[in-house]
Design a protein around this motif. Structure first.
Motif, PDB file in Angstrom:
ATOM      1  N   ASP A   1      12.914 -10.781 -10.103  1.00 22.79           N
ATOM      2  CA  ASP A   1      14.099 -10.135  -9.801  1.00 22.79           C
ATOM      3  C   ASP A   1      14.335  -9.942  -8.395  1.00 22.79           C
ATOM      4  O   ASP A   1      13.335  -9.525  -7.713  1.00 22.79           O
ATOM      5  CB  ASP A   1      13.842  -8.649 -10.520  1.00 22.79           C
ATOM      6  N   VAL A   2      15.747  -9.900  -7.902  1.00 26.37           N
ATOM      7  CA  VAL A   2      15.793  -9.950  -6.688  1.00 26.37           C
ATOM      8  C   VAL A   2      16.915  -8.774  -6.325  1.00 26.37           C
ATOM      9  O   VAL A   2      17.973  -8.799  -6.914  1.00 26.37           O
ATOM     10  CB  VAL A   2      16.285 -11.205  -6.054  1.00 26.37           C
ATOM     11  N   ASP A   3      16.577  -8.040  -5.281  1.00 27.10           N
ATOM     12  CA  ASP A   3      17.427  -7.177  -4.764  1.00 27.10           C
ATOM     13  C   ASP A   3      18.053  -7.586  -3.231  1.00 27.10           C
ATOM     14  O   ASP A   3      17.262  -7.580  -2.451  1.00 27.10           O
ATOM     15  CB  ASP A   3      17.064  -5.837  -4.617  1.00 27.10           C
ATOM     16  N   LEU A   4      19.305  -8.084  -3.133  1.00 26.72           N
ATOM     17  CA  LEU A   4      19.637  -8.925  -1.861  1.00 26.72           C
ATOM     18  C   LEU A   4      20.260  -7.889  -1.172  1.00 26.72           C
ATOM     19  O   LEU A   4      21.330  -7.217  -1.497  1.00 26.72           O
ATOM     20  CB  LEU A   4      20.381 -10.092  -2.401  1.00 26.72           C
ATOM     21  N   HIS A   5      19.882  -7.957   0.339  1.00 29.83           N
ATOM     22  CA  HIS A   5      20.804  -7.259   1.395  1.00 29.83           C
ATOM     23  C   HIS A   5      20.941  -8.249   2.390  1.00 29.83           C
ATOM     24  O   HIS A   5      19.939  -8.825   3.075  1.00 29.83           O
ATOM     25  CB  HIS A   5      19.675  -6.015   1.782  1.00 29.83           C
ATOM     26  N   VAL A   6      22.078  -8.526   2.642  1.00 32.95           N
ATOM     27  CA  VAL A   6      22.551  -9.404   3.754  1.00 32.95           C
ATOM     28  C   VAL A   6      23.113  -8.547   4.926  1.00 32.95           C
ATOM     29  O   VAL A   6      23.962  -7.600   4.993  1.00 32.95           O
ATOM     30  CB  VAL A   6      23.896 -10.250   3.321  1.00 32.95           C
ATOM     31  N   ARG A   7      22.204  -8.229   6.019  1.00 31.51           N
ATOM     32  CA  ARG A   7      22.647  -7.704   7.377  1.00 31.51           C
ATOM     33  C   ARG A   7      22.851  -8.403   8.537  1.00 31.51           C
ATOM     34  O   ARG A   7      22.848  -8.104   9.632  1.00 31.51           O
ATOM     35  CB  ARG A   7      21.491  -6.685   7.451  1.00 31.51           C
ATOM     36  N   ALA A   8      23.124  -9.887   8.245  1.00 26.71           N
ATOM     37  CA  ALA A   8      23.432 -10.766   9.338  1.00 26.71           C
ATOM     38  C   ALA A   8      24.643 -10.503   9.854  1.00 26.71           C
ATOM     39  O   ALA A   8      25.599  -9.731   9.279  1.00 26.71           O
ATOM     40  CB  ALA A   8      23.474 -12.112   8.933  1.00 26.71           C
ATOM     41  N   VAL A   9      24.905 -10.728  11.140  1.00 25.29           N
ATOM     42  CA  VAL A   9      25.871 -10.363  11.941  1.00 25.29           C
ATOM     43  C   VAL A   9      26.601 -11.877  12.641  1.00 25.29           C
ATOM     44  O   VAL A   9      25.951 -12.158  13.354  1.00 25.29           O
ATOM     45  CB  VAL A   9      25.677  -9.475  13.197  1.00 25.29           C
ATOM     46  N   PRO A  10      27.870 -11.919  12.173  1.00 24.89           N
ATOM     47  CA  PRO A  10      28.548 -13.160  12.879  1.00 24.89           C
ATOM     48  C   PRO A  10      28.718 -12.813  14.344  1.00 24.89           C
ATOM     49  O   PRO A  10      28.851 -12.014  15.148  1.00 24.89           O
ATOM     50  CB  PRO A  10      30.105 -13.203  12.338  1.00 24.89           C
ATOM     51  N   GLY A  11      28.281 -13.941  15.107  1.00 28.47           N
ATOM     52  CA  GLY A  11      28.293 -14.015  16.603  1.00 28.47           C
ATOM     53  C   GLY A  11      26.880 -13.464  17.067  1.00 28.47           C
ATOM     54  O   GLY A  11      26.993 -13.527  18.152  1.00 28.47           O
ATOM     55  N   ALA A  12      25.809 -13.192  16.223  1.00 23.93           N
ATOM     56  CA  ALA A  12      24.823 -12.817  16.817  1.00 23.93           C
ATOM     57  C   ALA A  12      23.894 -13.691  17.655  1.00 23.93           C
ATOM     58  O   ALA A  12      24.007 -14.880  17.135  1.00 23.93           O
ATOM     59  CB  ALA A  12      23.830 -12.237  15.686  1.00 23.93           C
ATOM     60  N   VAL A  13      23.116 -13.273  18.496  1.00 18.98           N
ATOM     61  CA  VAL A  13      22.232 -14.272  19.127  1.00 18.98           C
ATOM     62  C   VAL A  13      20.824 -13.536  19.034  1.00 18.98           C
ATOM     63  O   VAL A  13      20.475 -12.575  18.410  1.00 18.98           O
ATOM     64  CB  VAL A  13      22.483 -14.345  20.888  1.00 18.98           C
ATOM     65  N   SER A  14      19.983 -14.546  19.442  1.00 17.42           N
ATOM     66  CA  SER A  14      18.336 -14.049  19.146  1.00 17.42           C
ATOM     67  C   SER A  14      18.107 -12.523  19.829  1.00 17.42           C
ATOM     68  O   SER A  14      17.434 -12.011  19.093  1.00 17.42           O
ATOM     69  CB  SER A  14      17.509 -15.048  19.679  1.00 17.42           C
ATOM     70  N   ALA A  15      18.684 -12.403  21.188  1.00 20.68           N
ATOM     71  CA  ALA A  15      18.443 -11.084  21.565  1.00 20.68           C
ATOM     72  C   ALA A  15      18.830  -9.974  20.801  1.00 20.68           C
ATOM     73  O   ALA A  15      18.343  -8.736  20.939  1.00 20.68           O
ATOM     74  CB  ALA A  15      19.009 -11.058  22.910  1.00 20.68           C
ATOM     75  N   GLY A  16      19.677  -9.957  19.993  1.00 24.29           N
ATOM     76  CA  GLY A  16      19.963  -8.872  18.771  1.00 24.29           C
ATOM     77  C   GLY A  16      19.117  -8.728  17.468  1.00 24.29           C
ATOM     78  O   GLY A  16      19.436  -7.739  16.856  1.00 24.29           O
ATOM     79  N   LEU A  17      18.348  -9.634  17.486  1.00 26.90           N
ATOM     80  CA  LEU A  17      17.584  -9.482  16.123  1.00 26.90           C
ATOM     81  C   LEU A  17      16.877  -8.622  15.955  1.00 26.90           C
ATOM     82  O   LEU A  17      16.626  -7.836  14.917  1.00 26.90           O
ATOM     83  CB  LEU A  17      16.755 -11.089  16.157  1.00 26.90           C
ATOM     84  N   PRO A  18      15.885  -8.173  17.071  1.00 34.89           N
ATOM     85  CA  PRO A  18      15.095  -7.040  17.118  1.00 34.89           C
ATOM     86  C   PRO A  18      15.895  -5.640  16.583  1.00 34.89           C
ATOM     87  O   PRO A  18      15.511  -4.916  15.645  1.00 34.89           O
ATOM     88  CB  PRO A  18      14.691  -6.691  18.474  1.00 34.89           C
TER      89      PRO A  18
END
Length: 142
Positions: free
Chosen positions: A42-59
């Motif tokens: 059973d999966v509860d999906l949460h997409v929090r990705a941001v278009p234009g993001a770079v690695s420095a924004g991941l934290p």
């Protein structure tokens, strides 16, 4: 005891967000969730990705997603780092910081780690505390 849903968190850039997909169902998060569901999760999906993001924004993405209490995180990042000529070492350090942040903020005692390759094969292994006693591996071809 009823099993709770596997909380799947998708972090990263426009690829993770789904930019360019033919339909919402064709994006990475829903495709992975569908594959896991087909395998009995059973999966509860949460997409929090941001278009234009770079690695420095991941934290920051990881910190602001702590409310999800994710069991599994899929991180797709790097295209924008390449176009902005971010040194690979700096991008890798940001990715490591984000994954460590996510792992520390995970609200469950059990965490799941994902290892992937560019070819679309994803290996999921379960981690229990510091000693990796139990494990499971699931191969998905997306």
């Amino acid at each position: 005891m009823p099993r709770s849903a596997l909380r799947l968190l998708v972090l990263g850039d426009s690829i993770a967000h789904g930019t360019g997909a033919r339909s919402p169902e064709d994006t990475l998060g829903p495709r992975l969730a569908a594959a896991l569901t087909a395998d009995g999760f059973d999966v509860d999906l949460h997409v929090r990705a941001v278009p234009g993001a770079v690695s420095a924004g991941l934290p920051r993405q990881a910190r602001t997603s702590a409310d999800v209490g994710a069991d599994l995180a899929l991180v797709v990042i790097g295209a924008n780092d390449l176009t902005r000529l971010v040194p690979p070492g700096r991008a890798a350090a940001s990715l490591d910081e984000a994954l460590q942040t996510w792992y520390l903020l995970c609200s469950r005692a059990e965490g799941l780690r994902v290892r992937g390759s560019w070819g679309g094969s994803i290996s999921i292994s379960q981690r229990r505390g510091e000693a990796q006693n139990g494990s499971m591996t699931l191969e998905l071809n997306l």
